[in-house]
Design an enzyme around this catalytic site. Sequence first.
Site, PDB file in Angstrom:
ATOM      1  N   PHE A 161       0.410  67.610  72.673  1.00 36.85           N
ATOM      2  CA  PHE A 161       1.146  66.840  73.672  1.00 36.85           C
ATOM      3  C   PHE A 161       1.140  65.383  73.244  1.00 36.85           C
ATOM      4  O   PHE A 161       0.074  64.774  73.137  1.00 36.85           O
ATOM      5  CB  PHE A 161       0.549  66.963  75.085  1.00 36.85           C
ATOM      6  N   ASP A 246      -3.673  60.366  67.777  1.00 37.76           N
ATOM      7  CA  ASP A 246      -3.210  60.034  69.119  1.00 37.76           C
ATOM      8  C   ASP A 246      -4.436  60.037  70.041  1.00 37.76           C
ATOM      9  O   ASP A 246      -4.907  61.088  70.473  1.00 37.76           O
ATOM     10  CB  ASP A 246      -2.160  61.058  69.584  1.00 37.76           C
ATOM     11  N   LYS A 275      -2.606  54.693  78.098  1.00 36.59           N
ATOM     12  CA  LYS A 275      -3.331  55.066  79.315  1.00 36.59           C
ATOM     13  C   LYS A 275      -4.381  54.026  79.718  1.00 36.59           C
ATOM     14  O   LYS A 275      -4.013  53.015  80.293  1.00 36.59           O
ATOM     15  CB  LYS A 275      -3.913  56.472  79.156  1.00 36.59           C
TER      16      LYS A 275
HETATM   17  C1  LIG Z   1      -0.259  60.912  78.149  1.00 36.87           C
HETATM   18  C2  LIG Z   1      -0.175  61.113  76.684  1.00 36.87           C
HETATM   19  C3  LIG Z   1       0.906  60.615  75.934  1.00 36.87           C
HETATM   20  C4  LIG Z   1       2.113  59.981  76.566  1.00 36.87           C
HETATM   21  O1  LIG Z   1       1.831  58.833  77.296  1.00 36.87           O
HETATM   22  P1  LIG Z   1       2.883  58.306  78.392  1.00 36.87           P
HETATM   23  O2  LIG Z   1       2.313  56.994  78.829  1.00 36.87           O
HETATM   24  O3  LIG Z   1       2.920  59.321  79.487  1.00 36.87           O
HETATM   25  O4  LIG Z   1       4.199  58.176  77.701  1.00 36.87           O
HETATM   26  C5  LIG Z   1       0.863  60.778  74.557  1.00 36.87           C
HETATM   27  N1  LIG Z   1      -0.174  61.387  73.961  1.00 36.87           N
HETATM   28  C6  LIG Z   1      -1.218  61.873  74.651  1.00 36.87           C
HETATM   29  C7  LIG Z   1      -2.342  62.531  73.910  1.00 36.87           C
HETATM   30  C8  LIG Z   1      -1.256  61.762  76.033  1.00 36.87           C
HETATM   31  O5  LIG Z   1      -2.276  62.286  76.722  1.00 36.87           O
END
Ligand SMILES: *Cc1c(COP(=O)(O)O)cnc(C)c1O
Length: 420
Positions: A161, A246, A275
Site C-alpha cells: 500500500f 516507504d 503521516k
Molecule cells: C498512508 C500511506 C501512504 C499514503 O499516504 P497519504 O497521506 O494517505 O497519501 C503511503 N504509504 C504508506 C505505507 C501509507 O501507510
Amino acid sequence: MTRTTDLTDAAHTADASLLPLNDTQAHVELTESYAAHNYHPLRVVLASGEGAWVTDVEGRRYLDCLAGYSALNFGHSHPRLVERAREQLGRLTLTSRAFYNDQLGPFARDLAALTGKEMILPMNSGAEAVETAIKVARKWAYLVKGVPEPQATIIAMEGNFHGRTTTIVSFSDDPAATAHYAPYTPGFKLVPYGDLAALEAAIDETTAAVLLEPVQGEAGVIIPPEGYLQGVRALCNASDVLMMADEIQSGLARTGRTFACDHEDVVPDVYMLGKALGGGLYPVSAVAADGDVLSVITPGTHGSTFGGNPLAAAIGREVVAMLETGEFQQRAATLGARLAAGLEGLVGQGVDAVRTRGLWAGVDISPGLASGRQVSEQLLERGVLAKEAHGQTVRLAPPLVASEDDIDLLVGAFAGICRG
Ligand SMILES: *Cc1c(COP(=O)(O)O)cnc(C)c1O
C-alpha cells in the site's frame, strides 16, 4: 430517538444551521448525503480529542487505537505541537516556493539529520512523497545509471500500500484499489513480499529501484522474515538499484525505533515520510536521500504549491525535535511489549495470530469468532476505536502517549470480546 428524527429532518430545512447538530444520527446522515462514500466509517461522530482519548458528539469517550493510521503518534492536540503551530499561524503560513521562507531551511536541515541523508524534498500527502520517489528513481535511472529511456522499471511488493494516485494504484494488487481505474501506468513489477530469491530474479539492467514498506501496514502489519531488509539492501548494492523505503506509516517511532529499517540496521537510499511528520495537525510529507540521488530534481521539474510551506515546516521541525530525544521510540518499545504480551494470551481463544513491532499490532481474528469489522464494532461499544485492515485482521496503533493503563484497557476490551 424522536429527537434524532426531528434533527435529521431539520437538517434538510433552510434553518438547519441554527440548530445544534450534536447528535450522531444527524451527522451520519449529513455526511452520507453530501460526502462521497469512499470510506465505510464506524458509527461514531468525534468532536474533540486530547492525548490518546477522543470524545464524541454525545459526550462518550474512546481510547483511539487507530491514531489516524499512525499520523497521530504524538496523540491528539499535543501541547508542544499545537503551541508551535499557533505561533506560526499568526506569523506566516504560505509563501509558495517562488520565494524562500525562514522555516523550510531549518526543517530541511533537521529532517536530513534525523534520516542521516544529505537533503529532503518536502511535499504534503504521503502519496505525493511516493510519487516524488518514483519520479526521482526514474530520472536517476536515465541520468545516472544509464538505463535507456523509457525502459526504467521499479520493483514493488505484493500486498503493498503506497497511496491512491493513478500511478500508485497501477502497481497495487488490491482489486478494490484498482478496479475500473485503467489504463494503468506501466513500468512496475510485483514480487512476493519477503522473498529474496524472487526479488533477485526480477532485477535486471532496467531496474531503477526496489520500493517497499519495511513493515506492510495496510496489509495487516506484515513483518518480513528476519534478514530480509538486509538481503534487499545487498541485492540493491550488487545491481546498482535504489532501495526505497516507504516509512510513511512505519517510521517516526511507531515500531520502537525511529525507522522500521533500523531494526535490521539497514539504511535505504530513499526514505518516504508522511503521516506523523505533520503531528496529526497538518499534512506534511517528504522524501529524504543523498545529493547524488535527489539532485536529479532541478528547477521546474517537480513541485507543489503547498510543499515546504512555513506552517508545515514549523510543525515538521517540532516533530523532528520531539523524535531526537528517543523518548517516543522508547515508549513505543515498552508499551508495545506490554500490548504484545496481553494479546498473545488470547491466541487460541478467538485470536489466530498476533504480529507486533513496537506499539503496532496486527491481530488475526478467528473466523469462528467474528469478522474484523464486527470486532471493530464490538471494540467501539467497549470504548475503543480500531479498524479492520483486511478481512479478519484488526490493526492496533495507539498513540505513543498512551499510558500503561490505556494498553491494559485495550487488551481487556479484546479479552472481553474473545470470552463473549
Ligand atoms: C498512508 C500511506 C501512504 C499514503 O499516504 P497519504 O497521506 O494517505 O497519501 C503511503 N504509504 C504508506 C505505507 C501509507 O501507510
